[in-house]
Design an enzyme around this catalytic site. Structure first.
Site, PDB file in Angstrom:
ATOM      1  N   GLU A 271       0.836  -1.210   0.000  1.00  0.00           N
ATOM      2  CA  GLU A 271       0.000   0.000   0.000  1.00  0.00           C
ATOM      3  C   GLU A 271       0.866   1.254   0.000  1.00  0.00           C
ATOM      4  OE1 GLU A 271      -3.069  -0.290  -0.769  1.00  0.00           O
ATOM      5  OE2 GLU A 271      -3.108  -2.464  -0.487  1.00  0.00           O
ATOM      6  N   HIS A 274       1.587   2.247  -3.493  1.00  0.00           N
ATOM      7  CA  HIS A 274       0.474   3.015  -4.073  1.00  0.00           C
ATOM      8  C   HIS A 274       0.513   4.460  -3.556  1.00  0.00           C
ATOM      9  CE1 HIS A 274      -1.732  -0.159  -6.117  1.00  0.00           C
ATOM     10  NE2 HIS A 274      -1.851  -0.893  -5.032  1.00  0.00           N
TER      11      HIS A 274
HETATM   12 ZN    ZN Z   1      -2.466  -2.955  -5.043  1.00  0.00          ZN
END
Ligand code: ZN
Length: 510
Positions: A271, A274
């Site tokens: 994450e 991202h």
């Molecule tokens: Zn992902």
């Protein structure tokens, strides 16, 4: 009287309309983030309504004929601008978004969304019981609606193309069949060969690890790598995700399992990838449709790059293992960095996608991609899906799921979305990550040594300059070509896998 020429005035009006849409979407995202983190369960019904209302207003604004007229009027203005200027990119991307949105009738959007909610609820009950028959009628309806969705784009060469384009602009079924077919033919023999070798031991990861200490370790690791906590935060949820409300507020969540250390560590790194992408977008693109990742695949590539290419590397654990060991002295005091590195890279022929290792992961995705295409094209009936699923697992991974929970019911995607366009981004992400990482290492061969010393700046800066800052100014294809000098191909990923796992499993191809 304004001294601005007409196109400039129109451009500003367009930008302000697009900003309203972005703000409505961001407000809906805050409500969703809250629902997934801190909202009491009693708030569910009202919250669902509030989110749907904001999304509907945003959709109406995007399909407003006045917005369409502005985009038409600005065509001549756009031709005079350099392709990579913010103005030209904004016009290009806004036109693409608006043209796609107007194709879908708003009553269809409502119908699909209602069906998805019902289907999700049926799946949530059917999964624990392993009862595929219970969700079968819902999935049949989803297939019908997915085919209908595709029919709004009759010019497409393949029925799955418009569904894929929602996430991965410019990517077609034809391209994916070629890429994924080649990848599969190279990966299956590697998986078979690794299975013949003495297996790595990952039992050290399944001891008891205190929740708060895991969270503390993840927090410090993210901070050390360069995730900006002044512009984000880390919370706990059962299903990890990243939420962006603006370039200066990008939050992530992680999942903690007290009996599996790898869960929190790697979902946080994933994450964070991202989130670094979103935090790294050029501030000049704020509140425009350009302030987002280039595509689903490009976004996933950044998550995968930090989770695997960095987070499961030897250099990374040379840096972080002493720290982790100090945090969990009782559990890891006697473990060497070599043993830990091997444990987090164990290859397993498992029926479960989400916990799959780097070698088998794409085979899970390719199975789903092929099956959804067969369903969309009418070659596979939903009632025959469980058997087709199990047969493909037997062929590709040498394992047959013991029950539907770990087979056809395992992923939520088909049960709350559409059939088609759902899975390709994961494997595109792995391929893009490999190609970009290989390029970064060519230009900066010192990256692994820097990482070993706890310096993530060389890689992070390179990614910011070459990928993050552009947001959606370029498509994923354009970015890959611009950065690596080649269109996307499977070789960098296969090279990476053969080299890394060849060493770990002492294969004679090394
Ligand atoms: Zn992902």
């Amino acid at each position: 009287m304004s001294t601005r020429s007409k196109p400039e005035t129109q451009y500003l009006e367009l930008r302000s309309r697009l900003q309203e849409i972005r703000d409505l979407e961001a407000a809906a995202s805050v409500l969703q983030w809250d629902r997934a983190t801190y909202m009491p369960t009693g708030g569910a019904i009202a919250r669902g309504r509030q989110i749907a209302m904001l999304r509907q207003i945003a959709h109406e604004k995007l399909t407003d004929p006045a917005l369409h007229d502005l985009l038409e009027d600005l065509k001549d203005y756009e031709r005079l601008l350099p392709y990579n200027s913010i103005e030209a990119s904004l016009l290009r991307v806004a036109r693409r978004d608006s043209q796609r949105a107007v194709r879908i009738p708003s009553d269809f959007v409502v119908k699909l969304s209602q069906h998805q909610t019902e289907s999700y609820m049926a799946w949530a009950k059917a999964k624990p019981e392993g009862d595929f028959e219970r969700v079968r009628p819902f999935l049949e309806k989803t297939l019908e609606l997915s085919q209908q969705w595709a029919s709004f784009f009759p010019e497409s060469e393949c029925i799955a193309d418009p569904l894929i384009a929602r996430e991965d602009e410019g990517v077609t079924t034809r391209m994916l069949k070629q890429l994924f077919g080649e990848l599969r033919s190279k990966l299956v023999p590697i998986v078979d060969a690794l299975a013949e070798r003495p297996q790595l031991d990952n039992s050290l990861l399944s001891q008891e690890f205190e929740e708060e200490m895991q969270l503390g370790f993840c927090h410090k690791t993210l901070e050390r790598i360069g995730y900006d906590f002044e512009r984000g935060r880390l919370d706990r949820t059962p299903h990890p995700f990243t939420a962006r409300f603006s370039i200066d507020d990008v939050r992530l969540t992680t999942r903690i399992d007290t009996h599996d250390l790898s869960e929190s560590v790697f979902s946080s790194l994933h994450e964070m990838g991202h989130a670094l992408y979103e935090q790294g977008i050029d501030p000049a693109l704020e509140a425009t449709p350009l302030a987002a990742g280039a595509s689903g695949g490009m976004h996933e590539s950044q998550a995968r790059l930090w989770e695997n290419f960095v987070g499961r590397s030897r250099a990374f654990w040379e840096c972080f293992f002493p720290w982790l060991q100090g945090t969990f002295l009782r559990q890891l005091g006697q473990v060497s960095v070599n043993e830990f590195y091997a444990a987090v890279n164990k290859v397993i022929r498992s029926p479960i996608r989400t916990s799959a290792d780097e070698v088998t992961y794409n085979l899970h995705v390719i199975i789903r991609f092929d099956l959804e295409l067969e369903m969309l094209e009418g070659r596979l009936a939903v009632k025959d899906l469980p058997d087709a699923w199990n047969e493909r697992y037997r062929q590709d991974l040498g394992v047959v799921p013991p029950n539907p929970q770990s087979g056809v019911l395992q992923d939520v995607h088909w049960y709350m979305g559409t059939i088609g366009g759902q899975f390709q981004s994961y494997t595109l992400g792995n391929l893009i990550a490999a190609q970009l990482f290989e390029t970064a290492l060519k230009i900066h061969p010192e990256i692994p040594v820097d990482i070993e010393r706890g310096n993530f700046e060389t890689l992070h800066r390179w990614l910011k300059r070459n990928v993050y800052r552009h947001g959606r100014k370029f498509t994923a294809d354009e970015l890959v070509l611009k950065v690596s000098g080649k269109p996307l191909y499977v070789d960098p990923f296969v090279r990476y896998i053969r080299n890394k796992f060849g060493h770990l499993y002492e294969m004679d191809w090394i």
